[in-house]
Design a protein around this motif. Structure first.
Motif, PDB file in Angstrom:
ATOM      1  N   ILE A 160      59.411 -23.906  59.978  1.00  0.00           N
ATOM      2  CA  ILE A 160      60.331 -22.789  60.217  1.00  0.00           C
ATOM      3  C   ILE A 160      60.755 -22.167  58.889  1.00  0.00           C
ATOM      4  O   ILE A 160      60.821 -20.943  58.753  1.00  0.00           O
ATOM      5  N   GLY A 161      61.026 -23.006  57.897  1.00  0.00           N
ATOM      6  CA  GLY A 161      61.420 -22.504  56.579  1.00  0.00           C
ATOM      7  C   GLY A 161      60.342 -21.639  55.945  1.00  0.00           C
ATOM      8  O   GLY A 161      60.636 -20.576  55.384  1.00  0.00           O
ATOM      9  N   LEU A 162      59.101 -22.070  56.044  1.00  0.00           N
ATOM     10  CA  LEU A 162      57.998 -21.270  55.494  1.00  0.00           C
ATOM     11  C   LEU A 162      57.845 -19.956  56.243  1.00  0.00           C
ATOM     12  O   LEU A 162      57.593 -18.911  55.646  1.00  0.00           O
ATOM     13  N   GLN A 163      57.986 -19.999  57.567  1.00  0.00           N
ATOM     14  CA  GLN A 163      57.884 -18.769  58.350  1.00  0.00           C
ATOM     15  C   GLN A 163      59.001 -17.793  57.992  1.00  0.00           C
ATOM     16  O   GLN A 163      58.772 -16.585  57.895  1.00  0.00           O
ATOM     17  N   LEU A 164      60.202 -18.292  57.772  1.00  0.00           N
ATOM     18  CA  LEU A 164      61.326 -17.444  57.370  1.00  0.00           C
ATOM     19  C   LEU A 164      61.075 -16.862  55.985  1.00  0.00           C
ATOM     20  O   LEU A 164      61.230 -15.661  55.772  1.00  0.00           O
ATOM     21  N   LYS A 165      60.662 -17.712  55.063  1.00  0.00           N
ATOM     22  CA  LYS A 165      60.405 -17.273  53.688  1.00  0.00           C
ATOM     23  C   LYS A 165      59.317 -16.204  53.640  1.00  0.00           C
ATOM     24  O   LYS A 165      59.404 -15.255  52.859  1.00  0.00           O
ATOM     25  N   ASN A 166      58.289 -16.332  54.484  1.00  0.00           N
ATOM     26  CA  ASN A 166      57.164 -15.390  54.491  1.00  0.00           C
ATOM     27  C   ASN A 166      57.358 -14.247  55.490  1.00  0.00           C
ATOM     28  O   ASN A 166      56.404 -13.551  55.829  1.00  0.00           O
TER      29      ASN A 166
ATOM     30  N   TRP B 285      67.514 -14.204  62.896  1.00  0.00           N
ATOM     31  CA  TRP B 285      67.959 -14.369  64.275  1.00  0.00           C
ATOM     32  C   TRP B 285      67.038 -15.348  65.006  1.00  0.00           C
ATOM     33  O   TRP B 285      67.504 -16.228  65.738  1.00  0.00           O
ATOM     34  N   GLU B 286      65.723 -15.197  64.813  1.00  0.00           N
ATOM     35  CA  GLU B 286      64.761 -16.098  65.473  1.00  0.00           C
ATOM     36  C   GLU B 286      64.928 -17.534  64.981  1.00  0.00           C
ATOM     37  O   GLU B 286      64.821 -18.486  65.764  1.00  0.00           O
ATOM     38  N   VAL B 287      65.205 -17.683  63.704  1.00  0.00           N
ATOM     39  CA  VAL B 287      65.422 -19.028  63.152  1.00  0.00           C
ATOM     40  C   VAL B 287      66.671 -19.642  63.772  1.00  0.00           C
ATOM     41  O   VAL B 287      66.666 -20.814  64.166  1.00  0.00           O
ATOM     42  N   ASP B 288      67.744 -18.853  63.890  1.00  0.00           N
ATOM     43  CA  ASP B 288      68.954 -19.370  64.537  1.00  0.00           C
ATOM     44  C   ASP B 288      68.660 -19.805  65.967  1.00  0.00           C
ATOM     45  O   ASP B 288      69.162 -20.829  66.430  1.00  0.00           O
ATOM     46  N   GLN B 289      67.832 -19.055  66.673  1.00  0.00           N
ATOM     47  CA  GLN B 289      67.470 -19.422  68.043  1.00  0.00           C
ATOM     48  C   GLN B 289      66.704 -20.742  68.069  1.00  0.00           C
ATOM     49  O   GLN B 289      66.960 -21.603  68.913  1.00  0.00           O
ATOM     50  N   LYS B 290      65.770 -20.909  67.139  1.00  0.00           N
ATOM     51  CA  LYS B 290      65.003 -22.160  67.066  1.00  0.00           C
ATOM     52  C   LYS B 290      65.919 -23.333  66.721  1.00  0.00           C
ATOM     53  O   LYS B 290      65.803 -24.417  67.294  1.00  0.00           O
ATOM     54  N   LEU B 291      66.830 -23.118  65.779  1.00  0.00           N
ATOM     55  CA  LEU B 291      67.773 -24.172  65.403  1.00  0.00           C
ATOM     56  C   LEU B 291      68.651 -24.563  66.584  1.00  0.00           C
ATOM     57  O   LEU B 291      68.918 -25.745  66.803  1.00  0.00           O
ATOM     58  N   GLU B 292      69.068 -23.564  67.351  1.00  0.00           N
ATOM     59  CA  GLU B 292      69.883 -23.861  68.525  1.00  0.00           C
ATOM     60  C   GLU B 292      69.086 -24.651  69.558  1.00  0.00           C
ATOM     61  O   GLU B 292      69.584 -25.626  70.125  1.00  0.00           O
TER      62      GLU B 292
END
Length: 74
Positions: free
Chosen positions: A38-44, A50-57
């Motif tokens: 997820i971190g790599l996808q966010l960085k790239n 928002w999508e990362v927050d959804q995945k974290l939730e």
């Protein structure tokens, strides 16, 4: 001691504890792997914040990222 679940046989109790600890370790490895992905996808820019927050939730980890929001200190 008064526990909800009591296993009286010490050998069985130990085996259950070891199995639980092995599961906990494998879950931690899975969580670390997912966090890296997820971190790599966010960085790239392949995921939005928002999508990362959804995945974290979904993973039940949102409170690890925003502990002050989960406590109601916001």
């Amino acid at each position: 001691m008064n526990h909800r679940l009591m296993v009286s046989d010490p050998a069985i109790r130990k085996q259950l504890q070891l199995a639980g600890l092995r599961f906990m370790c494998s879950r931690a490895q899975w969580l670390a792997s997912e966090a890296r992905i997820i971190g790599l996808q966010l960085k790239n820019n392949k995921l939005s914040s928002w999508e990362v927050d959804q995945k974290l939730e979904e993973m039940g980890a949102l409170d690890l990222v925003y502990p002050e929001l989960m406590r109601g200190d916001a």
